[in-house]
Design a protein around this motif. Structure first.
Motif, PDB file in Angstrom:
ATOM      1  N   ARG A  69       0.818  -1.220   0.000  1.00 38.50           N
ATOM      2  CA  ARG A  69       0.000   0.000   0.000  1.00 38.50           C
ATOM      3  C   ARG A  69       0.852   1.271   0.000  1.00 38.50           C
ATOM      4  N   THR A  70       2.151   1.122   0.034  1.00 37.23           N
ATOM      5  CA  THR A  70       3.025   2.279   0.192  1.00 37.23           C
ATOM      6  C   THR A  70       3.212   3.008  -1.132  1.00 37.23           C
ATOM      7  N   THR A  71       3.027   4.309  -1.078  1.00 35.25           N
ATOM      8  CA  THR A  71       3.139   5.159  -2.271  1.00 35.25           C
ATOM      9  C   THR A  71       4.178   6.248  -2.016  1.00 35.25           C
ATOM     10  N   VAL A  72       4.978   6.520  -3.043  1.00 36.29           N
ATOM     11  CA  VAL A  72       5.936   7.617  -2.982  1.00 36.29           C
ATOM     12  C   VAL A  72       5.323   8.833  -3.672  1.00 36.29           C
ATOM     13  N   VAL A  73       5.280   9.937  -2.968  1.00 31.44           N
ATOM     14  CA  VAL A  73       4.840  11.208  -3.549  1.00 31.44           C
ATOM     15  C   VAL A  73       6.092  12.020  -3.848  1.00 31.44           C
ATOM     16  N   PHE A  74       6.243  12.461  -5.090  1.00 34.41           N
ATOM     17  CA  PHE A  74       7.428  13.228  -5.471  1.00 34.41           C
ATOM     18  C   PHE A  74       7.012  14.392  -6.363  1.00 34.41           C
ATOM     19  N   ARG A  75       7.868  15.371  -6.486  1.00 34.21           N
ATOM     20  CA  ARG A  75       7.532  16.598  -7.205  1.00 34.21           C
ATOM     21  C   ARG A  75       8.582  16.861  -8.291  1.00 34.21           C
ATOM     22  N   PRO A  76       8.302  16.468  -9.529  1.00 28.60           N
ATOM     23  CA  PRO A  76       9.251  16.762 -10.610  1.00 28.60           C
ATOM     24  C   PRO A  76       9.363  18.257 -10.901  1.00 28.60           C
ATOM     25  N   TYR A  77       8.206  18.956 -10.889  1.00 33.67           N
ATOM     26  CA  TYR A  77       8.227  20.393 -11.154  1.00 33.67           C
ATOM     27  C   TYR A  77       7.422  21.124 -10.074  1.00 33.67           C
ATOM     28  N   ASP A  78       6.154  21.405 -10.326  1.00 30.01           N
ATOM     29  CA  ASP A  78       5.361  22.163  -9.346  1.00 30.01           C
ATOM     30  C   ASP A  78       4.136  21.398  -8.853  1.00 30.01           C
ATOM     31  N   ARG A  79       3.994  20.161  -9.294  1.00 34.58           N
ATOM     32  CA  ARG A  79       2.854  19.350  -8.866  1.00 34.58           C
ATOM     33  C   ARG A  79       3.334  18.009  -8.349  1.00 34.58           C
ATOM     34  N   ASP A  80       2.595  17.484  -7.374  1.00 32.84           N
ATOM     35  CA  ASP A  80       2.933  16.176  -6.818  1.00 32.84           C
ATOM     36  C   ASP A  80       2.531  15.065  -7.789  1.00 32.84           C
ATOM     37  N   ARG A  81       3.404  14.089  -7.905  1.00 27.42           N
ATOM     38  CA  ARG A  81       3.112  12.871  -8.667  1.00 27.42           C
ATOM     39  C   ARG A  81       3.302  11.678  -7.739  1.00 27.42           C
ATOM     40  N   ARG A  82       2.718  10.546  -8.107  1.00 29.99           N
ATOM     41  CA  ARG A  82       2.757   9.382  -7.226  1.00 29.99           C
ATOM     42  C   ARG A  82       3.222   8.146  -7.974  1.00 29.99           C
ATOM     43  N   MET A  83       3.856   7.262  -7.214  1.00 28.49           N
ATOM     44  CA  MET A  83       4.329   6.003  -7.779  1.00 28.49           C
ATOM     45  C   MET A  83       4.379   4.963  -6.670  1.00 28.49           C
ATOM     46  N   PRO A  84       3.986   3.718  -6.956  1.00 31.64           N
ATOM     47  CA  PRO A  84       4.136   2.667  -5.937  1.00 31.64           C
ATOM     48  C   PRO A  84       5.612   2.517  -5.551  1.00 31.64           C
ATOM     49  N   LEU A  85       5.881   2.458  -4.270  1.00 33.63           N
ATOM     50  CA  LEU A  85       7.264   2.343  -3.822  1.00 33.63           C
ATOM     51  C   LEU A  85       7.912   1.061  -4.343  1.00 33.63           C
ATOM     52  N   LEU A  86       7.135  -0.008  -4.440  1.00 31.80           N
ATOM     53  CA  LEU A  86       7.679  -1.274  -4.942  1.00 31.80           C
ATOM     54  C   LEU A  86       8.242  -1.119  -6.349  1.00 31.80           C
ATOM     55  N   LEU A  87       7.577  -0.328  -7.186  1.00 32.62           N
ATOM     56  CA  LEU A  87       8.072  -0.085  -8.535  1.00 32.62           C
ATOM     57  C   LEU A  87       9.417   0.635  -8.484  1.00 32.62           C
ATOM     58  N   GLY A  88       9.561   1.576  -7.559  1.00 32.73           N
ATOM     59  CA  GLY A  88      10.825   2.276  -7.384  1.00 32.73           C
ATOM     60  C   GLY A  88      11.953   1.328  -7.006  1.00 32.73           C
ATOM     61  N   PHE A  89      11.677   0.367  -6.119  1.00 36.81           N
ATOM     62  CA  PHE A  89      12.680  -0.622  -5.742  1.00 36.81           C
ATOM     63  C   PHE A  89      13.154  -1.426  -6.957  1.00 36.81           C
ATOM     64  N   VAL A  90      12.196  -1.886  -7.759  1.00 28.60           N
ATOM     65  CA  VAL A  90      12.514  -2.730  -8.909  1.00 28.60           C
ATOM     66  C   VAL A  90      13.310  -1.953  -9.955  1.00 28.60           C
ATOM     67  N   LEU A  91      12.888  -0.733 -10.252  1.00 29.47           N
ATOM     68  CA  LEU A  91      13.569   0.069 -11.278  1.00 29.47           C
ATOM     69  C   LEU A  91      14.984   0.433 -10.844  1.00 29.47           C
ATOM     70  N   THR A  92      15.152   0.843  -9.597  1.00 22.06           N
ATOM     71  CA  THR A  92      16.494   1.197  -9.119  1.00 22.06           C
ATOM     72  C   THR A  92      17.406  -0.017  -9.135  1.00 22.06           C
ATOM     73  N   GLY A  93      16.883  -1.176  -8.728  1.00 23.94           N
ATOM     74  CA  GLY A  93      17.663  -2.406  -8.774  1.00 23.94           C
ATOM     75  C   GLY A  93      18.102  -2.751 -10.189  1.00 23.94           C
ATOM     76  N   PHE A  94      17.226  -2.487 -11.168  1.00 15.39           N
ATOM     77  CA  PHE A  94      17.563  -2.774 -12.559  1.00 15.39           C
ATOM     78  C   PHE A  94      18.715  -1.903 -13.045  1.00 15.39           C
ATOM     79  N   PHE A  95      18.681  -0.621 -12.717  1.00 15.83           N
ATOM     80  CA  PHE A  95      19.742   0.275 -13.172  1.00 15.83           C
ATOM     81  C   PHE A  95      21.069  -0.046 -12.497  1.00 15.83           C
ATOM     82  N   ILE A  96      21.026  -0.507 -11.251  1.00 13.85           N
ATOM     83  CA  ILE A  96      22.267  -0.939 -10.598  1.00 13.85           C
ATOM     84  C   ILE A  96      22.805  -2.187 -11.277  1.00 13.85           C
TER      85      ILE A  96
END
Length: 280
Positions: free
Chosen positions: A195-222
């Motif tokens: 259920r965990t969501t990451v809220v981040f701000r690329p410019y002036d508005r908040d965007r959201r992404m499942p934290l699990l997706l962030g784990f997988v993508l970062t692991g891939f780039f490493i």
């Protein structure tokens, strides 16, 4: 110059007129710039990995040059205030955690990988620069947290997240003796952060992404960076000693779990710091 860039990236003006594809393009551009800035330490470090001759320079072995370069970049980031002392201490923790794992993995009874080149700065068969590879992951998460104004919604209980992170770290050692439980741990991570969501701000508005997706993508780039590093012979797995081959895809899962562990350390440190500063 970079300090000015940081000020710009963390104080972006509201832009209600931006809509449609123009907004998409601007947000994508700033997201890319913020990600690149968050990767400053990691990017410079791996650039040095690619450019440093295997034979070294001026009689200084390659591994020692990489250590000197990493220390110089770290000192520069502190001096220019691109990194705070609190962030530096957290990165030092990642360095220590990484070195302990490296020393175990290259030991004679395990030999999961090896560092074939000579160096004055080798301790227990591990060149001291190697800890900075783990510190680079921690540096990225810390810098991205600030630049993207990251907030975490529905974070699981911190003690529970810390326990799972500790078990992940322990499994890197114990799987040589009692079996590999990474997929059981991955299942725990899925349940814990579902259920965990990451809220981040690329410019002036908040965007959201499942934290699990962030784990997988970062692991891939490493994992991609690991392929490049082994190609340049920084370290080698046993199946790469004769000729280089692509790092097994299963390593992606290991790196993703390491990202979970690193994120948990950062999140818990921030949680502890926030509680300390909350008045009674």
């Amino acid at each position: 110059m970079i300090t000015l860039l940081d000020r710009h990236l963390t104080a972006l003006p509201e832009a209600p007129a931006l809509t449609g594809m123009r907004r998409f393009a601007v947000e994508l551009l700033y997201f890319g710039v913020k990600e690149a800035r968050a990767c400053l330490f990691a990017g410079l470090f791996f650039l040095a990995v690619f450019l440093c001759p295997r034979a070294g320079l001026f009689g200084i072995p390659r591994y020692d040059l990489l250590l000197l370069f990493a220390l110089a970049v770290q000192a520069l980031m502190l001096w220019t205030k691109l990194e705070t002392w609190d962030e530096f201490k957290a990165i030092g923790l990642f360095h220590a955690v990484g070195f302990a794992l490296e020393a175990f993995k290259v030991s004679g009874s395990i030999q999961s990988w090896s560092y074939p080149d000579p160096a004055f700065s080798k301790v227990l068969g591990v060149p001291l620069f190697s800890g900075f590879m783990y510190a680079a992951v921690g540096s990225y998460i810390i810098q991205a947290w600030r630049l993207l104004d990251i907030r975490v919604l529905h974070h699981p209980p911190y003690w529970m997240a810390g326990l799972v992170a500790l078990l992940i770290y322990a499994n890197f050692f114990t799987h040589h003796y009692i079996g590999d439980y990474r997929w059981y741990l991955a299942a725990c991570v899925l349940g814990l952060y579902s259920r965990t969501t990451v809220v981040f701000r690329p410019y002036d508005r908040d965007r959201r992404m499942p934290l699990l997706l962030g784990f997988v993508l970062t692991g891939f780039f490493i994992w991609l960076a690991e392929n490049i590093s082994t190609f340049f012979g920084i370290w080698r797995y046993p199946d790469q000693l004769g000729a280089w081959s692509v790092v097994h895809l299963g390593k992606w899962s290991s790196w993703a779990l390491l990202v979970v562990m690193t994120f948990t350390i950062v999140a818990n440190l921030k949680h502890i710091k926030a509680r300390i500063h909350i008045p009674d």
